[in-house]
Write an enzyme that holds these catalytic residues in place. Structure first.
Site, PDB file in Angstrom:
ATOM      1  N   ASP A 441    -101.748  -5.445   0.162  1.00  0.00           N
ATOM      2  CA  ASP A 441    -102.439  -4.422  -0.610  1.00  0.00           C
ATOM      3  C   ASP A 441    -103.248  -3.505   0.317  1.00  0.00           C
ATOM      4  OD1 ASP A 441    -103.221  -3.093  -2.877  1.00  0.00           O
ATOM      5  OD2 ASP A 441    -104.230  -4.801  -3.801  1.00  0.00           O
ATOM      6  N   GLU A 444    -104.889   2.022   3.199  1.00  0.00           N
ATOM      7  CA  GLU A 444    -105.042   3.473   3.224  1.00  0.00           C
ATOM      8  C   GLU A 444    -106.381   3.912   3.826  1.00  0.00           C
ATOM      9  OE1 GLU A 444    -103.028   2.041  -0.640  1.00  0.00           O
ATOM     10  OE2 GLU A 444    -105.020   1.749   0.268  1.00  0.00           O
TER      11      GLU A 444
END
Length: 763
Positions: A441, A444
């Site tokens: 996950d 970013e």
């Protein structure tokens, strides 16, 4: 602005051109550009009335270089860079996106005339006009498929879209869009599949959903109906203006000193995707269990809760292969992964894996590439130099998502071989205990002001970080287990497709969220082909309606991978008896189609194609197919038409059928194409059409079974659509390839037969 070619020389596989570039200014208040050259040389209409007074910039000259080479018979690389740019001295693999720069190299030939230099290789040609500078790429017949936009001017003759502008913080390429040219791709974008009229900022972000305009997995890769695939080999942020500012201009601006452009030319987009993935790598086919049903929730808080769900799958007759555990498995649960298992909540890890396996479920666990300062491993990572540093040498701070006590989290530097190895080894005990897959996950949050260990320039670092993160985990799984690796990644960039799989992030639990999810998957398929999926039911938002849960489950059953997941329960029995019965039927239908999915997965891994495919991938000449983003092909033979509705009553659905005869998989209704059709669809149904001449292998499901393992060795049925005999090759679940000839109602196999096969004819 690049203006005049001065020199041309051949250098092995490369043709190198030196081009004069002059300072250029944009006209104030009106479209147009000027250099210090004479107005005549610039093509300005000096006789136009009301021509404003023009202050020309100084006429100075700087050398730029254009380097042309051919990675294969259909693929040309064009580098446009100022003298001294780093890309001119690096191999194409230097950023880690390209893995094989010369999959099928072709020696260039050069024709040098007074007007242009024409470089050809294989089936591709590049014409470079001497003055004014311009580029055009041609196909095997000499037809222009891509050209710069020097012809496009405003009424006074000022160029609106000069071919190349650069020399500052960015480099800008202007290409001319043909009158009917359609552009698709640019990664996982949740808007309309056709990008004409859109402006996209390609930067990896925590998109916070599917409706914000941001993207988890953008990619500077696009498809043109003119017959080419474009790919910018960069980690820099790219702005793609597809006829948004100028209706006939595709403008590509990279925040980089140079452009490294690959163009693959062929009328068949599937061929072009194969060429693109030959450059950037292809993911291996995931294990068979990966194609079963996955269940997850944010969050299961205890071992007892997970066992209850696994037991519920058995009690309700719902097959399930994977049960996912989000961050509660960690002691320090603060958007942190330090691999310290929470025994208070989940007990002994190996025992948990064994217990879940008894119910038929493998274990998936969550991770992020971030370490919280509360973690006991933070000081170790900092002392060993495993954490990303900023330009001043201090530990860099994670962007976004502040900690409760205000102390910033750090990020693992995967460009440091020691740090990468340390992170990979931390997965070892979990893999040894039987953890099957990691949900990689986030990724970013890398800040811009960083100094990565391997010297990756700052402008490339942010977008490349998730590529390196998922690579590290995927490689760790492969090394430790010896099997095809599988991650479940959220963030990505060009090249991420080689680390299957990915999912569409945090979709809203609404019809709009489902619609955007389908669009995101199709857009991603054209830029990063492979194994993509989504959260059935959406991740967040209004309470999920039973009707939408069913419609999303039907879509999930015909997706490359199938996982239900969200902030609230996603188990099908939580939505009532009717929903449970319908969902169970569609989940079982998916399991029955595992032999077909296995063939498609095998083909996709070998060819570099997506499993979930826009209709235009196989029907590029169909004038309707390019804009279809509410239906798709699963492989080449199944046309899937999701129903976007959140009620439980029958709905009307309009669908498009490509050329040929198609038969509904469930109802047997036949459709002829190319044409539009309108059907009424009850909650129990979703249109899934089979192409005439297809052979769909299916497994004969036992009355009760728990997971994919229970189907290995079961008989296969070969469902034949349309008349005539067939010859095909089938790959068994064990990897054995068998040639099969179907004649009448019998199947004759040559070589080792992986399973018994029966023939069922339709139509």
């Amino acid at each position: 602005m690049l203006r005049r070619v001065r020199r041309v020389r051949r250098d092995g596989r490369h043709v190198r051109l030196t081009v004069d570039a002059h300072p250029a200014v944009q006209l104030p208040g009106i479209p147009g550009w000027l250099t210090g050259e004479s107005l005549l040389d610039q093509g300005v209409e000096t006789t136009m009335p009301n021509l404003p007074d023009l202050e020309l910039p100084a006429l100075t000259t700087k050398p730029w270089h254009v380097v042309v080479s051919f990675a294969g018979p259909r693929t040309v690389r064009i580098v446009v860079a100022p003298a001294g740019a780093r890309v001119l001295d690096e191999e194409p693999t230097w950023l880690g996106i390209v893995t094989d720069p010369w999959p099928d190299p072709v020696e260039p030939s050069v024709a040098d005339t007074d007007d242009a230099i024409v470089v050809t290789g294989g089936q591709v040609g590049v014409r470079v006009s001497r003055f004014p500078f311009a580029l055009a790429v041609t196909d095997a017949e000499g037809r222009v498929v891509l050209r710069t936009a020097e012809r496009l001017r405003q009424v006074a003759g000022f160029p609106m879209a000069p071919p190349v502008l650069g020399g500052g913080e960015s480099t800008l390429l202007h290409c001319e869009l043909g009158p009917d040219e359609e552009i698709t791709g640019f990664g996982e974008q949740f808007g309309q599949l056709l990008k004409n009229g859109q402006e996209l900022r390609l930067r990896v972000e925590d998109a916070l959903g599917t409706g914000t305009g941001m993207a988890y997995k953008p990619a500077p890769v696009w498809q043109s109906s003119a017959g080419y695939t474009g790919f910018l080999n960069t980690g820099a942020t790219v702005t793609a203006d597809v006829g948004h500012t100028r209706p006939s201009v595709l403008a590509l601006e990279a925040t980089d000193e140079a452009l490294d452009l690959y163009v693959s030319v062929d009328p068949d987009p599937a061929v072009r995707l194969g060429d693109y993935t030959a450059l950037t790598g292809r993911g291996t086919r995931p294990p068979l269990w990966a194609f079963g049903y996955w269940m997850g929730r944010c969050r299961y808080h205890s071992r007892e809760e997970m066992e209850q769900v696994a037991r519920g799958m058995v009690e309700h007759g719902v097959p399930c292969d994977v049960l996912h555990l989000d961050p509660d498995w960690l002691v320090v649960d603060r958007l942190n992964t330090d691999f310290v298992w929470n025994t208070d909540r989940f007990g002994d890890r190996r025992e948990l894996v064994k217990t879940l396996d008894g119910y038929g479920c493998r274990l998936s666990v969550w991770e992020v590439p971030y370490i919280d300062p509360v973690s006991p491993r933070y000081s170790e990572a900092e002392a060993q130099g495993y954490l990303v540093r900023d330009a001043s040498g201090a530990v860099a701070h994670l962007r976004g998502t502040p900690t409760p006590d205000g102390r910033p989290r750090a990020l693992v530097d995967f460009t440091n071989p020691a740090a990468r190895r340390w992170w990979q080894q931390l997965h070892g005990d979990l893999l040894d205990d039987g953890v099957a897959v990691f949900k990689t996950d986030f990724g970013e949050g890398l800040p811009d002001d960083v100094a990565l260990a391997d010297g990756t320039p700052q402008r490339h670092a942010h977008n490349l970080y998730p590529l390196k993160y998922n690579a590290a985990v995927s490689e760790a799984i492969a090394e430790r287990t010896g099997r095809a690796p599988l991650v479940w990644g959220r963030s990505g960039w060009a090249g991420s497709h080689r680390y299957p799989g990915q999912w569409g992030g945090d979709a809203e639990s609404t019809v709009a969220g489902m619609r955007a999810t389908v669009r995101g998957g199709l857009s991603y398929a054209l830029s990063a082909p492979g194994f993509w999926s989504h959260d059935i039911g959406g991740f967040f938002g209004p309470e999920l309606t039973p009707g939408l849960y069913v419609r999303w489950t039907q879509f999930g059953a015909f997706s490359p991978l199938m996982r239900a997941h969200g902030l609230r329960p996603r188990e099908p029995w939580k939505f009532g008896e009717r929903v449970l019965a319908i969902s169970r039927d569609w989940i079982r239908l998916r399991y029955s189609l595992l032999p077909y999915l296995w063939q498609v997965a095998t083909e996709s891994a070998a060819q570099g194609w997506p499993v979930m495919r826009p209709v235009s991938l196989h029907y590029p000449g169909d004038p309707v197919a390019g804009g279809l983003d509410g239906q798709y092909l699963l492989g080449a033979d199944l046309l899937v038409v999701p129903v976007f509705d959140d009620g439980d009553a029958p709905v009307t659905r309009r669908l498009y059928v490509p050329e040929g005869r198609w038969t509904d998989l469930l109802t047997g209704d036949a459709y002829a194409g190319p044409s539009w059709h309108t059907v009424t669809v009850p909650l129990e149904c979703m249109p899934v059409l089979v192409r005439d001449s297809a052979v769909i292998p299916r497994v004969d499901l036992p009355t009760t079974f728990r997971r994919t393992d229970d189907l290995v060795g079961s008989p296969w049925q070969l469902h034949v659509y349309g008349a005539g005999d067939r010859e095909l090759s089938l790959t068994g679940f064990d990897g054995t390839d068998t040639s099969v000839r179907i004649s009448g109602g019998t199947a004759e196999a040559t070589g080792r037969q992986p399973v018994r096969q029966e023939v069922v004819r339709h139509g």
